[in-house]
Every structure is written in structure tokens, then in C-alpha cells.
Scaffold this active site. Sequence first.
Site: not given
Ligand code: ATP
Length: 337
Positions: A115, A198, A201
Site C-alpha cells: 500500500k 487480487k 475494491k
Molecule cells: P481494499 O482494496 O480497500 O483493501 P479489499 O477489496 O481488498 O479492499 P477488504 O475490505 O480489505 O477488501 O477485505 C475484506 C475481506 O475480503 C477480507 O477477508 C479479504 O481477505 C477478503 N478479500 C478481499 N479481496 C479478496 C479476493 N480478491 N479474493 C478473496 N478474498 C478477498
Amino acid sequence: MTDKTRLYSGMQPSAESLQLGNYIGALLNWKKLQEANDAFFSIVDLHAITVAQDPALLRSNTRRTAAQYIAAGIDPSASTLYVQSHVPAHAELAWLLNTITGFGEASRMTQFKDKSLRHGSDSVTVGLFAYPVLMAADILLYDAKIVPVGEDQRQHVELTRDLAARFNSRFGETFVIPEADIVKETAKIYDLQNPTSKMSKSAESHAGVIWVLDEPSVTAKKIMRAVTDADGGVVFDRENKPGVANLLTIYSVMANRSISSLEDEYAGRGYGDLKKGLAEVVTGTFGPIRERVLELLADPAELDRLLAQNADRAAEVANVTLAKAYDRVGLLPRPRR
Ligand code: ATP
Ligand code: LTN
């Protein structure tokens, strides 16, 4: 008191909609686990502000995230579903844990390193650096044994275990040592345009991100445009065909079918058919969720009432653990006011 196993997880209200990876990697698993366990699910707004957020948008995204938890099947009367900042004990325990976390230890967190690179060193804050310590506080406050997360959070749960063990050995038995629960098959859903990173969001481009709340036609279009390969065979091969493997994983989870039955069905039919089938499954699942979210958001007072009630339940548990930890460290009991 219940004899069910305590479970804790959370998500950041960092976008207007959750993405497919959140749904598959987290919500589906949470929904399954909430029945047999005493589950706490938070919307981690204090984590979200470790990178800049627009205040009005954050407020709205926090309610929207709560509505999506409920619409996807998290039951706020069976599980404790609340907003992290409504329970001040999170920030308070995080401070104690900051004082036993090594600077080098926190510097090794790969998500922090990623990040920081993404946001540029000028906007990297102490809050972002301490993000995993706040996450440890979340988990430890509730004596959680199980932490269902995606693969990207494994290292943070490891740090939580280390901090809990360190605190216990320094100050006496206080915290339960938690364990990550990561479903191997769905631990990482990949971006449809970039199937080796991955789905997230906060991805720079949204072309390969499927949003739970998108219009079905937009979702279908993104799936039809997903990056695959020139080979043409519908075969699960993560190494050589990451795009197709990702589509098959998503399809398999959302339609509740085995990968091999999908390989059989689409053998010799090409990627267009596979994508069409997948688009139907995804829009069929997200359509009703979207409608329910809109219903819930139409009555924000009722949603806020539910969140307040759940926060009270969470605070009852959290305050007991916090008081114990404060006492162990040697802080004077709080004067009654
Ligand atoms: P950001 O991009 O804001 O970090 P994010 O989309 O990665 O957000 P988080 O809010 O950090 O999502 O994660 C919420 C949950 O969703 C966590 O348990 C994370 O491991 C899971 N998660 C997020 N993205 C994925 C993915 N691509 N595949 C599987 N699990 C995911
Ligand atoms: N860091 C997590 C969200 C999160 C979390 C938690 C997950 C905050 N606190 C406690 C499990 C347990 C993320 O970004 N996915």
C-alpha cells in the site's frame, strides 16, 4: 454465555459496493460459519481511514457495507454485526498493543509495503503503519478463536498471534490465541483484466472488478470481456491459464458445482459460452442482493438502530477484555463517573 466457538472478521467500508472477491472470499464463508459459531462481524471504518477517505462518502459507504452484509445473508440477530468505531475499546486496546509491537516487525507486513508503494511515500501515515495492530486489537478483544479471511490477511493474523502470546507471557494469561480460517480454493479471486493480481475494491482500474451492486448489464459486460488466453480450452490450469482458472473458480463457487463438471460441460465450446454461463450465475446471485440492499438503505433509521443494538452487544464483550488488559499492564482502575 454460549459454548459456541467465538469467531471474528471484518471488512473495510472503502467503496460504495463490495466486490466479488469480498463476496466469495469472505461473505459466503461467514454466512456458513455464523450458524455453528458465536460470530462477530465488523465494518472496520477506523481501518478504512488509514488511507484518505472523503467524510461524506465514508459515512454512506459504512451504511452501504452494513446493508450488503445483511443482504448477503449475515443475520444481525444471530451474529453481532456492528461498526468498529462504535466500540471505543478497539482504539484503546490497539494503543496497548502498539507498545509491544516491534518497529521492524510492523515494517515487515507485506500489505503495508504494497500500500505504501501504491499511495506514494508522502501520503503514508503512522495510521497505515499501525493498521495490523488495530486488527489484532479487533480480534483479541473478543477472545476469537477463528478468524475467517482471505489469503491476503494471513500475515496479519500471524502478527495477532505473536502479539497475543507476547502479551500473555509478559503480563499473564489474558488473550486467546486466534487462528486464521482460510478456504484454500477461494482464498484469492483475481482481477478479470489482470488475472494474476487480487480483485480489490481499491484497484486502480475497475475494468476487471465485479461489484456486488453493479447493474446486471454492466456485470455481464465485464465478464464477457475478461482476459483469457489464446489456447481456447476450458481447462483448470492455474499456472498456464490463470484467467480461465479464475473464471472456473468463481463459477464453481457461485453455482455450487465442481470444477470438473464445468470443464465437462464447456469442453469444446469455447470461452464465450463459459463467460455467458458465468454471467448468468453472477447476475442471478447479485440481482436479489442488490434489491435487498436498496430496501435496507431506504430506511436508514432502522439500519442505524440495528447497528446501535449490535454495537452495545459488542461493547459488553470488548470492555471486559479491555479492563483486564489495562489492569495487567498496571494502569489504575478507571474512576467511575
Ligand atoms: P481494499 O482494496 O480497500 O483493501 P479489499 O477489496 O481488498 O479492499 P477488504 O475490505 O480489505 O477488501 O477485505 C475484506 C475481506 O475480503 C477480507 O477477508 C479479504 O481477505 C477478503 N478479500 C478481499 N479481496 C479478496 C479476493 N480478491 N479474493 C478473496 N478474498 C478477498
Ligand atoms: N484487515 C482486514 C479487515 C479487518 C479484519 C479485522 C479481518 C480488520 N479487522 C479483524 C479479520 C479480523 C482486511 O483488510 N480485509
